[in-house]
Design a protein around this motif. Structure first.
Motif, PDB file in Angstrom:
ATOM      1  N   SER A  28      32.637  -9.727 -71.334  1.00 18.18           N
ATOM      2  CA  SER A  28      32.924 -10.911 -70.531  1.00 18.18           C
ATOM      3  C   SER A  28      32.283 -10.803 -69.142  1.00 18.18           C
ATOM      4  CB  SER A  28      34.447 -10.998 -70.449  1.00 18.18           C
ATOM      5  OG  SER A  28      34.832 -11.631 -69.295  1.00 18.18           O
ATOM      6  N   ARG A  29      31.646 -11.831 -68.702  1.00 17.56           N
ATOM      7  CA  ARG A  29      30.981 -11.946 -67.388  1.00 17.56           C
ATOM      8  C   ARG A  29      29.695 -11.120 -67.279  1.00 17.56           C
ATOM      9  NH1 ARG A  29      33.204 -15.750 -64.996  1.00 17.56           N
ATOM     10  NH2 ARG A  29      32.232 -15.318 -63.019  1.00 17.56           N
TER      11      ARG A  29
ATOM     12  N   GLY B  13      26.965 -12.141 -68.375  1.00 18.11           N
ATOM     13  CA  GLY B  13      25.912 -13.111 -68.061  1.00 18.11           C
ATOM     14  C   GLY B  13      25.319 -13.810 -69.284  1.00 18.11           C
TER      15      GLY B  13
ATOM     16  N   TRP C 265      28.167 -22.048 -61.103  1.00 15.86           N
ATOM     17  CA  TRP C 265      27.923 -21.303 -62.334  1.00 15.86           C
ATOM     18  C   TRP C 265      28.645 -21.987 -63.479  1.00 15.86           C
ATOM     19  CZ3 TRP C 265      24.071 -18.114 -61.944  1.00 15.86           C
ATOM     20  CH2 TRP C 265      23.825 -17.450 -60.760  1.00 15.86           C
TER      21      TRP C 265
ATOM     22  N   GLU D  51      30.690 -22.534 -67.154  1.00 16.08           N
ATOM     23  CA  GLU D  51      31.846 -21.850 -67.743  1.00 16.08           C
ATOM     24  C   GLU D  51      31.389 -20.757 -68.682  1.00 16.08           C
ATOM     25  OE1 GLU D  51      35.140 -23.739 -69.940  1.00 16.08           O
ATOM     26  OE2 GLU D  51      35.018 -25.157 -68.261  1.00 16.08           O
ATOM     27  N   SER D  52      32.038 -19.592 -68.586  1.00 15.67           N
ATOM     28  CA  SER D  52      31.580 -18.431 -69.349  1.00 15.67           C
ATOM     29  C   SER D  52      31.927 -18.534 -70.834  1.00 15.67           C
ATOM     30  CB  SER D  52      32.239 -17.177 -68.798  1.00 15.67           C
ATOM     31  OG  SER D  52      31.874 -17.015 -67.460  1.00 15.67           O
TER      32      SER D  52
ATOM     33  N   ARG E 265      33.634 -18.028 -74.232  1.00 16.11           N
ATOM     34  CA  ARG E 265      35.008 -17.685 -74.649  1.00 16.11           C
ATOM     35  C   ARG E 265      35.075 -17.490 -76.153  1.00 16.11           C
ATOM     36  NH1 ARG E 265      38.405 -16.815 -71.144  1.00 16.11           N
ATOM     37  NH2 ARG E 265      40.092 -17.217 -72.608  1.00 16.11           N
TER      38      ARG E 265
ATOM     39  N   ASP F  89      26.413  -5.767 -67.416  1.00 22.17           N
ATOM     40  CA  ASP F  89      26.539  -5.927 -65.964  1.00 22.17           C
ATOM     41  C   ASP F  89      26.709  -4.536 -65.347  1.00 22.17           C
ATOM     42  OD1 ASP F  89      26.895  -6.726 -63.390  1.00 22.17           O
ATOM     43  OD2 ASP F  89      28.822  -7.734 -63.710  1.00 22.17           O
TER      44      ASP F  89
ATOM     45  N   LYS G 249      21.611  -9.740 -63.664  1.00 26.55           N
ATOM     46  CA  LYS G 249      21.833 -10.006 -62.238  1.00 26.55           C
ATOM     47  C   LYS G 249      20.996  -9.102 -61.342  1.00 26.55           C
ATOM     48  CE  LYS G 249      26.509 -10.893 -63.856  1.00 26.55           C
ATOM     49  NZ  LYS G 249      27.943 -10.752 -63.699  1.00 26.55           N
TER      50      LYS G 249
ATOM     51  N   ARG H 213      28.932 -11.510 -54.860  1.00 30.67           N
ATOM     52  CA  ARG H 213      28.467 -12.600 -55.742  1.00 30.67           C
ATOM     53  C   ARG H 213      27.689 -13.636 -54.947  1.00 30.67           C
ATOM     54  NH1 ARG H 213      32.795 -15.434 -59.290  1.00 30.67           N
ATOM     55  NH2 ARG H 213      30.954 -16.512 -60.035  1.00 30.67           N
TER      56      ARG H 213
END
Ligand code: GDP
Length: 474
Positions: free
Chosen positions: A38-39, A41, A102, A104-105, A107, A286, A337, A442
């Protein structure tokens, strides 16, 4: 006359159908799995990738683009009607809004078909003609891969391991209230749905708090990423110590049976229907986020990656091996990132990422998959700036800060040249970096002033795609 026309039109529609089938059958399809915790990217990656494949001005390192062989690209409805479509247009709208934000990530699982009309290369170029190649992009949470080890565990084994992990000092603060709730309940008592729900909620809160603290290896994956399973009995269970004689109808027996359902109705279908069909895979990591969270987060990320990558090389007697009909033959590990760093540090980030997945990667290589590691930014949110302070040059990155939307320049810290300076302290239980500080704040997405035909700026998306599908476009 009329009959003739009807016959003609029937013949034509049969031909059309056959042509349609022929096209569907014979056009090559590349199934690209996009995963990461999760997160990591994933959403931004797919959104920017699709935009950059539709408008290819920023993709010179994809050889088929620089050779001018990709004639056109277009999105198509995906033939698998059972999987939601990746909301490309919504995500692109978020990134290109007057006040960009950004998207929505990820899910749950979603997919998108990008079709490419490609002219063949080399000797075949002169023969003209063009092929249609479909690139099916499948986005899914990496957390779901953490479930594979559950398939070979009983509820009793899983509970014992989960309870032991939760009692480790490093998890004390996150596990406290779940363990306290557990003290109050008797696993041998008759099932009471309220207790069951409370236990499942307290356990999920513990997983979420651990995740927020930067810890990654959190099974069962659907507890944090439930997709459309939220609130179902298959997710209403939690680890329990085994009582001496758990009777049928007891809390323990009920949770045991729900754990088995979770494996049967959630884990197995995902691996069978989706995972087993990928040709190529990109794993987004990440690493910078973990580095800035500190050594325990890096070590945890390393463990989670090893578990995730074990799915790509299941042992001979694993349940998964026989259903992995199609083997993933290229896997790219991409540190996302990278725009948080000055470009002079990108090679160091790639080296750390490579070292982070080294054990698992060696084994994948052994099985014949080609693997690579890159530092990328799906959407470049910063520009570089070098300032002079006390006679020294300092490399900064400048962008819109997420907190207040204002312009700011930051020195993110200097990654070490030798990856073991990051990995060793993490492995040996350090809680803080010695003599180094990383400031990975961020950034908000930049205000993009894209002209028609232009896609968002990125770092090395084209190199990533050359690695992943370049050979299939040749
Ligand atoms: P997912 O959970 O894997 O789908 O992650 P997302 O794609 O939603 O990304 C999570 C967050 O990471 C975003 O909201 C951004 O804050 C950040 N992010 C992702 N990609 C980039 C990038 O290329 N550059 C920068 N600066 N931030 C990014």
């Amino acid at each position: 006359m009329l009959l003739n026309r009807i016959t003609q039109s029937v013949t034509r529609s049969i031909e059309d159908t056959i042509e349609g089938i022929g096209e569907a059958l014979f056009d090559p399809v590349i199934r690209l799995g996009v995963t990461g915790l999760s997160r990591a990217g994933k959403t931004v990656f797919i959104t920017s990738l699709v935009a950059n494949m539709l408008d290819r001005g920023r993709m010179p390192q994809l050889k088929a683009v620089s050779d001018g062989r990709i004639r056109s690209t277009f999105l198509q409805p995906h033939p698998d009607h059972t999987v939601p479509r990746f909301a490309f247009e919504d995500h692109m709208a978020a990134l290109t809004a007057p006040e960009p934000h950004w998207p929505e990530s990820t899910r749950s699982i979603s997919t998108l078909r990008l079709s490419l009309k490609v002219r063949p290369s080399g000797l075949l170029t002169g023969l003209g003609g063009q092929r249609t190649i479909h690139l099916d992009i499948i986005d899914y949470p990496g957390e779901w891969l953490l479930d594979l080890p559950l398939m070979s565990q009983s509820y009793e084994q899983w509970s014992a391991a989960a309870l032991e992990a939760a009692r480790a000092p490093s998890r004390a603060s996150q596990a406290e209230s779940w363990l306290a709730r557990l003290e109050d309940c008797d696993p041998a008592a008759k099932l009471d749905e309220r207790t069951a729900t409370e236990l499942a909620e307290a356990f999920t809160a513990y997983l979420a708090a651990s995740r927020a603290a930067g810890l990654s290896s959190m099974a069962p994956g659907r507890f944090l990423m439930p997709g459309d399973m939220e609130g179902t009995p298959a997710l209403t269970f939690a680890p329990l110590p085994k009582p001496a004689k758990p009777g049928s109808g007891s809390l323990w027996r009920t949770f045991e049976s729900r754990f088995e359902s979770y494996k049967r109705v959630v884990v197995e279908p995902f691996f069978r229907n989706h995972f087993a069909k990928f040709d190529r895979q990109i794993v987004l990591i990440d690493a910078l986020g973990a580095i800035s969270d500190g050594p325990p987060a890096v070590e945890d990320l390393r463990t989670a990656m090893a578990e995730i990558l074990a799915c790509f090389r299941p042992g001979q007697n694993s349940w998964l091996a026989p259903i992995l009909g199609r083997r993933v033959d290229r896997i790219l590990f991409a540190a996302t990132k990278a725009d948080h760093l000055h470009h002079t540090q990108h090679a160091r980030l790639a080296a750390i990422t490579e070292a982070l997945v080294k054990d698992a990667r060696d084994r994948a290589n052994f099985r014949g998959a080609k693997t690579g590691a890159l530092a990328i930014a799906s959407l470049r949110a910063t520009v570089e700036q070098t300032i002079e302070r006390n006679g020294r040059q300092i490399d900064l990155v400048r962008g819109r800060l997420s907190d207040n939307g204002e312009d700011g320049a930051l020195f993110p810290g200097n990654l070490p040249e030798n990856p073991s300076h990051i990995l060793s302290p993490a492995r040996h239980g350090s809680t803080e970096w010695e003599g180094a500080a990383y400031n990975i704040t961020r950034f908000a997405p930049p205000k993009l002033d894209l002209r028609p035909g232009e896609a968002p700026p990125h770092i090395r998306l084209d190199r990533a795609m050359e690695f992943l599908i370049g050979d299939k476009l040749a």
